[in-house]
Scaffold this motif. Structure first.
Motif, mmCIF file in Angstrom:
data_model
loop_
_atom_site.group_PDB
_atom_site.id
_atom_site.type_symbol
_atom_site.label_atom_id
_atom_site.label_comp_id
_atom_site.label_asym_id
_atom_site.label_seq_id
_atom_site.Cartn_x
_atom_site.Cartn_y
_atom_site.Cartn_z
ATOM 1 N N THR A 176 0.838 -1.206 0.000
ATOM 2 C CA THR A 176 0.000 0.000 0.000
ATOM 3 C C THR A 176 0.865 1.246 0.000
ATOM 4 O O THR A 176 0.613 2.195 -0.759
ATOM 5 C CB THR A 176 -0.944 -0.005 1.226
ATOM 6 N N ARG B 176 1.194 4.005 -3.103
ATOM 7 C CA ARG B 176 0.861 5.414 -2.881
ATOM 8 C C ARG B 176 2.051 6.329 -3.164
ATOM 9 O O ARG B 176 1.897 7.382 -3.761
ATOM 10 C CB ARG B 176 0.315 5.613 -1.473
ATOM 11 N N THR C 291 -3.209 -2.017 6.839
ATOM 12 C CA THR C 291 -3.296 -1.258 5.582
ATOM 13 C C THR C 291 -4.069 0.043 5.798
ATOM 14 O O THR C 291 -3.737 1.067 5.209
ATOM 15 C CB THR C 291 -3.951 -2.088 4.459
ATOM 16 N N ARG D 172 -2.753 3.760 4.864
ATOM 17 C CA ARG D 172 -3.530 4.709 4.046
ATOM 18 C C ARG D 172 -3.730 6.019 4.799
ATOM 19 O O ARG D 172 -3.560 7.099 4.235
ATOM 20 C CB ARG D 172 -4.881 4.109 3.664
ATOM 21 N N TRP E 114 -0.412 8.005 4.938
ATOM 22 C CA TRP E 114 -0.031 8.565 3.644
ATOM 23 C C TRP E 114 -1.028 9.630 3.196
ATOM 24 O O TRP E 114 -0.650 10.759 2.885
ATOM 25 C CB TRP E 114 0.106 7.484 2.570
ATOM 26 N N ASP E 115 -2.304 9.254 3.153
ATOM 27 C CA ASP E 115 -3.318 10.149 2.593
ATOM 28 C C ASP E 115 -3.568 11.386 3.451
ATOM 29 O O ASP E 115 -3.936 12.437 2.928
ATOM 30 C CB ASP E 115 -4.646 9.409 2.400
#
Length: 182
Positions: A34, A38, A142, A146, A149-150
């Motif tokens: 993941t 990304r 995961t 996410r 990162w996001d």
């Protein structure tokens, strides 16, 4: 106001990904995958990817190799940030930090709280700097990868993000070393 300043050209950086686990393999490492997906989608380069056992000395050794490598600008580790006996990623990171970035863990837990409520208190996500290399440790799920990162890294690792970002500081991370005589 915060946001991306499109007048500034994007600057790709080299990011290494570490999955801390005794059981995951390249085929089962969804969290590491993941992060790779990304960072590459954002335009950065994968410098290296490793699965490292839940052992403080192994984690520290891999971090030190990447810190010493001028081709690695940042490391994102996933896993080993909980509170059980096998969770030693934060201790390994603290052993190599020159400076901690406490706001990273605080912001991660704030973002995570909206999704998992008070369970976020079990995360010891953290970040710091060593040898001019950014080091980020996030939980092994995961969803946590996410969220990190996001919600944080996609912006802070983009030189176009305003009012400030980690990338624009990279040339200055080793200023304290510049004045030392041999």
């Amino acid at each position: 106001m915060s946001g991306i300043d499109e007048t500034i050209p994007f600057a790709a950086i080299n990011i290494a990904v570490m999955t801390v686990s005794d059981t995951r393999t390249e085929d089962t490492d969804r969290s590491g995958a993941t992060l790779v997906e990304r960072l590459e989608k954002a335009g950065h380069r994968l410098a290296d990817k490793r699965i490292v056992p839940d052992e403080r000395t192994a984690i520290e050794a891999q971090l030190r190799r990447w810190i010493a490598d001028p081709e690695v600008d940042a490391v994102i580790a996933t896993g080993g940030t909980g509170v059980t006996g096998r969770d030693v990623t934060p201790e390994a990171f603290e052993a190599v930090f020159e400076k901690e970035i406490p706001g990273f863990g605080e912001l991660f837990r704030m973002i995570s709280f909206d999704k998992i409520g008070s369970s976020t208190i079990q995360s010891r996500a953290m970040a710091g700097v060593a040898g001019g290399t950014y080091l980020f440790a996030v939980p092994g799920s995961t969803g946590a990868c996410r969220d990190a990162w996001d919600g944080i890294l996609v912006y802070q690792l983009d030189i176009r993000h305003k009012p400030c970002n980690f990338v624009e500081l990279m040339p200055r991370l080793n200023e304290h070393r510049a004045g030392r005589s041999a």
